[in-house]
Motif scaffolding. Structure first.
Motif, short mmCIF file in Angstrom:
data_model
loop_
_atom_site.label_atom_id
_atom_site.label_comp_id
_atom_site.label_asym_id
_atom_site.label_seq_id
_atom_site.Cartn_x
_atom_site.Cartn_y
_atom_site.Cartn_z
N UNK A 98 0.79 -1.22 0.00
CA UNK A 98 0.00 0.00 0.00
C UNK A 98 0.82 1.27 0.00
N UNK A 99 1.82 1.38 0.91
CA UNK A 99 2.60 2.61 0.99
C UNK A 99 3.46 2.78 -0.26
N UNK A 100 4.06 1.71 -0.74
CA UNK A 100 4.88 1.79 -1.96
C UNK A 100 4.04 2.25 -3.15
N UNK A 101 2.83 1.73 -3.27
CA UNK A 101 1.97 2.12 -4.39
C UNK A 101 1.57 3.59 -4.26
N UNK A 102 1.23 4.03 -3.04
CA UNK A 102 0.84 5.43 -2.87
C UNK A 102 1.98 6.36 -3.27
N UNK A 103 3.20 5.99 -2.95
CA UNK A 103 4.36 6.83 -3.24
C UNK A 103 4.91 6.61 -4.65
N UNK A 104 4.20 5.83 -5.46
CA UNK A 104 4.61 5.55 -6.84
C UNK A 104 6.00 4.92 -6.90
N UNK A 105 6.31 4.08 -5.93
CA UNK A 105 7.58 3.34 -5.94
C UNK A 105 7.42 2.08 -6.78
N UNK A 106 8.45 1.69 -7.51
CA UNK A 106 8.33 0.49 -8.34
C UNK A 106 8.22 -0.77 -7.50
N UNK A 107 7.44 -1.72 -7.99
CA UNK A 107 7.26 -2.99 -7.29
C UNK A 107 8.30 -4.02 -7.70
N UNK A 108 9.06 -3.74 -8.72
CA UNK A 108 10.11 -4.64 -9.20
C UNK A 108 11.40 -4.34 -8.43
N UNK A 109 12.07 -5.38 -7.92
CA UNK A 109 13.17 -5.21 -6.97
C UNK A 109 14.31 -4.38 -7.54
N UNK A 110 14.75 -4.68 -8.75
CA UNK A 110 15.88 -3.94 -9.32
C UNK A 110 15.56 -2.45 -9.42
N UNK A 111 14.37 -2.13 -9.85
CA UNK A 111 13.98 -0.73 -9.98
C UNK A 111 13.88 -0.06 -8.62
N UNK A 112 13.40 -0.81 -7.62
CA UNK A 112 13.30 -0.25 -6.27
C UNK A 112 14.67 0.09 -5.70
N UNK A 113 15.66 -0.75 -5.97
CA UNK A 113 17.03 -0.47 -5.52
C UNK A 113 17.58 0.76 -6.24
N UNK A 114 17.28 0.89 -7.52
CA UNK A 114 17.71 2.08 -8.27
C UNK A 114 17.11 3.36 -7.71
N UNK A 115 15.88 3.29 -7.21
CA UNK A 115 15.28 4.46 -6.56
C UNK A 115 16.10 4.85 -5.34
#
Length: 346
Positions: A98-115
Motif C-alpha cells: 500500500x505505501x509503496x503504491x501510494x508513493x509511486x515506488x516500483x514494485x520490481x526489486x531492481x527498480x526499487x534499488x535504483x530508486x
C-alpha cells in the motif's frame, strides 16, 4: 554533495509477502551505488524483529533503513524511524504494498534499488491509533474484522482478501459509533470507519483516493450499512478510485478524532489487527517520518486492473439477476463463486 558515504541498512523479512528473497542480497550488491553507500543486510527471525533492528540502526546514526518485505515489515521498520533522522526506504515484496503504491515506488526489486540510489528524501505525515503508528490506513468495524480473518487465513494475496470479504460481508452486523472531531460530536451507524493517511489499502484498493501524506490531515471514511445489491458496486468503486462518490460513503478530514463504540473489539493499523477497548483515539503527526522517494514521482496513471475487471463482471451479473436477489433467490452464492474463479486465474 559531501564525500562521506551514506550508511544504509537493509532489513529483509525472508517469509513476508510473496516471492523468494534469496536473490535480493545479490541484487543489492549488484545494483546499489557503492560510491554513495556503505551498507549492511540483516534478516528478521521473528515477529517484531524488524522494529528492533530498525531502532538500533537509527540509534547508531544510519541515514537510511530499507524495509524489504510486505506491508507488515514496512510498518515495523517505519514505526521505529518516526521522529528520527533515519529515513525509510522500501523494497516492496508484499501482497498489498500500500505505501509503496501510494508513493509511486516500483514494485520490481531492481527498480526499487535504483530508486534508493537517487537518495532523494522527503518528509511525510504518519498517524497514531491508540498509541500505535500507522502510515497508510487504520480502521474499525468490518475493516478490522477482515484484517483478523486475513491474518488467520495462512495465505496472502488479493484472492484471500476478496474471498473473506465475500464470505463475511453480508453476515457482518454494523455498529453504532460516536465520533468527536474539531467540528463537534456526531453519531453514525456504520459498516466500517477507516482513517486514511495514504490513498489505498494496497492492491490498488483506494479507500481514500484524494488522501495526501503531507497535509497534516486524515481522511475519515464512514461506510453506512448496505445490502446485497449495493455490495458489488461498493467493491467496484473501491478499485476504480470512485468510492467517495458512492451514496453509502460519508467522508471528512480531521487532525484528530475520538471514537466511542458500544463494546471492545478489533482495530487495525496498516492491516495488522489488534483487540482494543471501546474508546479509540486517532491523530495525525505532521511530517514526522523521512522516506526515500521516487525522484520522478509519476502521476498515477490508469493501468489495467484485473481485480477491477473481475468485480465489473460480478457487478454486471448482479444487475442481470437483481429481481432474483430481491425476491430472496440464491444466485448471489453462485456469483461469488464465479468471481473467485476469475480471481484464481489472475
Amino acid at each position: 554533495m559531501t564525500d562521506k558515504k551514506l550508511k544504509i541498512a537493509f532489513i529483509v523479512n525472508p517469509i513476508s509477502g510473496t516471492g523468494n528473497k534469496e536473490k535480493i542480497p545479490g541484487l543489492i550488491e549488484q545494483i546499489l551505488d557503492k560510491n554513495l553507500f556503505d551498507y549492511s543486510i540483516s534478516f528478521t527471525e521473528r515477529s517484531g524483529h524488524a522494529a528492533e533492528m530498525a531502532s538500533q540502526f537509527a540509534q547508531q546514526g544510519y541515514d537510511i533503513c530499507a524495509a524489504v518485505g510486505g506491508d507488515g515489515t514496512v510498518n515495523e521498520v517505519a514505526r521505529s524511524l518516526i521522529d528520527t533522522d533515519t529515513a525509510l526506504a522500501i523494497i516492496p515484496c508484499g501482497s498489498g504494498n500500500g505505501l509503496a503504491r501510494h508513493l509511486c515506488l516500483p514494485l520490481e526489486t531492481k527498480s526499487a534499488i535504483n530508486i534508493i540510489n537517487s537518495a532523494q528524501i522527503e518528509r511525510f505525515d504518519y498517524g497514531i491509533i491508540n498509541g500505535l503508528p500507522f502510515f497508510c490506513t487504520c480502521g474499525m468495524g468490518f475493516d478490522a474484522f477482515i484484517s483478523l480473518k486475513f491474518a488467520e487465513a495462512g495465505k496472502r494475496g488479493p484472492i484471500t482478501y476478496v474471498e473473506n470479504v465475500l464470505k463475511e460481508g453480508l453476515k457482518y452486523k454494523p455498529e453504532t459509533y460516536t465520533v468527536e472531531d474539531e467540528s463537534g460530536t456526531h453519531h453514525y451507524k456504520a459498516f466500517l470507519i477507516a482513517c486514511a493517511n495514504a490513498a489505498q489499502y494496497g492492491n490498488n484498493a483506494y479507500i481514500a483516493p484524494g488522501a495526501s501524506m503531507k497535509d497534516g490531515l486524515m481522511d475519515v471514511i464512514i461506510m453506512e450499512p448496505f445490502d446485497v445489491i449495493d455490495a458489488p458496486k461498493i467493491a467496484m468503486d473501491l478499485f476504480a478510485k470512485t468510492l467517495s462518490s458512492n451514496s453509502r460513503i460519508k467522508t471528512f478530514q480531521a487532525r484528530k478524532i475520538h471514537i466511542h463504540r458500544s463494546k471492545p473489539g478489533a482495530i487495525h493499523f496498516d492491516g495488522d489487527p489488534i483487540m482494543t477497548d471501546a474508546d479509540i483515539d486517532v491523530a495525525m503527526k505532521p511530517l514526522g517520518i523521512k522516506i526515500v522517494v521516487n525522484p520522478d514521482m509519476p502521476e498515477d496513471e490508469a493501468q489495467p486492473n484485473p481485480i477491477l475487471n473481475a468485480f465489473s463482471d460480478f457487478f454486471n451479473n448482479i444487475n442481470n439477476v437483481r429481481d432474483d436477489i430481491v425476491r430472496g433467490g440464491h444466485r448471489i452464492q453462485a456469483l461469488n463463486k464465479l468471481m473467485l474463479r476469475k480471481l484464481s486465474r489472475l
